[in-house]
Design a protein around this motif. Structure first.
Motif, short mmCIF file in Angstrom:
data_model
loop_
_atom_site.label_atom_id
_atom_site.label_comp_id
_atom_site.label_asym_id
_atom_site.label_seq_id
_atom_site.Cartn_x
_atom_site.Cartn_y
_atom_site.Cartn_z
N LYS A 1 0.77 -1.30 0.13
CA LYS A 1 -0.03 -0.02 -0.06
C LYS A 1 0.77 1.34 0.11
CE LYS A 1 -3.86 -2.28 2.47
NZ LYS A 1 -4.79 -2.14 3.60
N ASN A 2 2.04 1.13 0.15
CA ASN A 2 2.86 2.09 0.44
C ASN A 2 3.10 2.85 -1.04
OD1 ASN A 2 3.33 1.80 2.88
ND2 ASN A 2 5.21 0.78 2.83
N SER B 1 0.94 2.95 -5.49
CA SER B 1 1.54 2.21 -4.66
C SER B 1 2.23 0.89 -5.47
CB SER B 1 0.39 1.44 -3.86
OG SER B 1 -0.66 0.59 -4.66
N ASN C 1 -8.05 -2.68 -4.32
CA ASN C 1 -6.36 -2.81 -4.79
C ASN C 1 -6.21 -3.41 -6.11
OD1 ASN C 1 -5.22 -1.66 -2.42
ND2 ASN C 1 -5.41 -3.50 -1.24
#
Length: 478
Positions: A62-63, A83, A255
């Motif tokens: 998620k970074n 991300s 995602n």
């Protein structure tokens, strides 16, 4: 004379002498040992990571990733602080783009070279044998670097780029950065949707296999059969969920940063035409099979069905030419080319190397498959008036498929794995982007687990679908 008592064995002694008990017990013991070994290894891994001040986990996905991607079809951008999850998915799409195209081109080249080895033309036969002998014995990595450095990178620069034009239209523009040609003006999401549709089709093959196993009850007796049935049900549920996301995903909240194949195709005019072309291709294939059976089994000429196939092909050709907003590359005032169907030289080098390398192995498989058909089949085909070309297409080649498809399965799987070597020429496929990601995140184990899962899943799907195709072409006993 004394009589010996024959009391029935009961209790633990009877259980220990029961072969079915030991079959189940052995499986339980093996499963327990495997679980214990993996538990120990995972515990050792977490302890070692703790000593380094890190933890095992996938939260890093998620970074925001801090590097650019040379080629991506998902709209990835560092400016948007996209991300690592999007990076990995962009790598998967790039790998699928490379694999799907290379499978098609390698199959065409391999079949052509394999059939050419039986040509009566001396030059065609020798070229086929030279191609197979040379390409098979040179490592793929060397061929990748050769095509990239010695061929495509040595092409003219933009100032002196090669241009093929006529009637004030540029048909092809080629330089040491890109290759551009007249092509359909399809949005990027449609190209992605087509790749996702292909992946969903592979998963659909797994779904059919699991449903057939449940329907036919092909399971062992006892607890092993119960576990097998539960496994099939779990596979069906997993495939339905995965296909749902591949076909209908339309949000980054889960995602997944691509638009599902069904949504991409049905929400664009060009996509609707593609759906129509797929339907026409299926109809053409079905009618072609009916015509082949009518010619081979019933001795008919098949001209009526050939006319129908010709009409379908004509409609498909018109749709292909008129419905996809074809555009030609243009050269701007600065001399830089734009527009058209564009491929970078990195991608082109990777596709070319994979095509000719895998095609050489496929050519030998095709040659062996054709040789496995008895000479009498050739003679029988000629005796009913078929030319050599028709004898090969209608009689010999279909029979050779039962020998060709099993090793072809391995070659397609090898091609999928060999696509990871494209990192050597800088193409941003999955392994290339994963390697950059793990260097930045310090999460090599998690990143490589994701990469291994992707390649494992893709190769298992290829193997499963090719095995089903193999079953379909085998001779059926009556």
């Amino acid at each position: 004379m004394a009589k010996h008592s024959t009391k029935p064995i009961s209790g633990l002694r009877a259980l220990f002498r029961d072969e079915r008990f030991w079959q189940v017990a052995f499986q339980v013991i093996v499963a327990a040992v495997v679980f214990a070994v993996f538990s120990y290894l995972f515990g050792n891994l977490t302890r070692n990571l703790a000593r380094r001040g890190t933890e095992f986990g996938f939260a890093f996905l998620k970074n925001p990733a801090g590097f650019d991607i040379g080629e991506n079809m998902l709209g990835y951008s560092t400016a948007n602080q996209d991300s690592y999850a999007k990076v990995i998915q962009a790598g998967v799409i790039n790998s699928l783009r490379l694999i799907f195209v290379s499978v098609i081109t390698a199959t065409i080249v391999g079949i052509a070279a394999g059939v050419a080895s039986f040509s009566d033309n001396w030059l065609v036969h020798k070229i086929s044998r030279l191609y197979v002998g040379l390409i098979r014995n040179v490592p793929l990595l060397i061929q990748l670097i050769f095509w990239y450095s010695a061929v495509f990178l040595a092409a003219p620069q933009e100032a002196n780029q090669f241009v093929l034009s006529a009637f004030n239209t540029n048909f092809l523009i080629f330089n040491n950065k890109s290759f551009r040609a007249i092509g359909p003006g399809l949005p990027g999401e449609i190209w992605v949707g087509l790749m996702l549709l292909g992946l969903a089709a592979l998963l659909f093959g797994l779904l059919l296999n699991s449903i057939n196993k449940l329907r036919q009850g092909r399971y062992a007796a006892g607890i092993a059969g119960v576990i097998g049935r539960l496994g099939s049900v779990a596979v069906i549920v997993a495939v339905v969920v995965a296909d749902y996301f591949l076909l209908f995903s339309n949000s980054a909240t889960d995602n997944l940063f691509f638009k599902g194949a069904a949504i991409a195709l049905f929400t664009n005019p060009e996509g609707l035409w593609i759906v129509g072309l797929i339907a026409l291709a299926i109809a053409y294939f079905v009618i072609g099979n009916v015509r082949t059976k009518a010619i081979v089994e019933q001795g008919q000429d098949g001209k009526a069905l050939l006319g129908v196939m010709g009409a379908i092909a004509l409609v498909g050709f018109l749709v292909f030419i008129l419905a996809f907003n074809w555009n030609a590359p243009v050269i701007g005032e600065t001399g830089r080319a734009s527009g058209g169907l564009t491929m970078s030289i990195r991608y082109l080098a990777a596709v070319t190397a994979l095509t000719f390398y895998t095609g050489a192995f496929i050519a030998e498989i095709v040659r062996a498959g054709i040789q496995s058909v008895s000479r009498g089949q050739w003679e029988a085909a000629r005796s009913v008036g078929l030319s050599n070309g028709k004898a090969m297409r209608l009689v010999v080649f279909p029979q050779s498929l039962r020998v060709i498809i099993p090793p072809l399965n391995s070659e397609f799987a090898n091609l999928a794995k060999n696509s990871s070597l494209a990192f050597a020429v800088g193409y941003p496929e999955l392994y290339n982007l994963a390697n950059t990601s793990l260097n930045q995140t310090g999460k090599p184990i998690e990143v490589f687990l994701v990469v291994m899962a992707v390649y494992l899943t893709l190769n298992l799907l290829i193997s499963l679908n090719m095995n089903q195709l193999n079953q379909a072409v085998q001779f059926k006993e009556r």
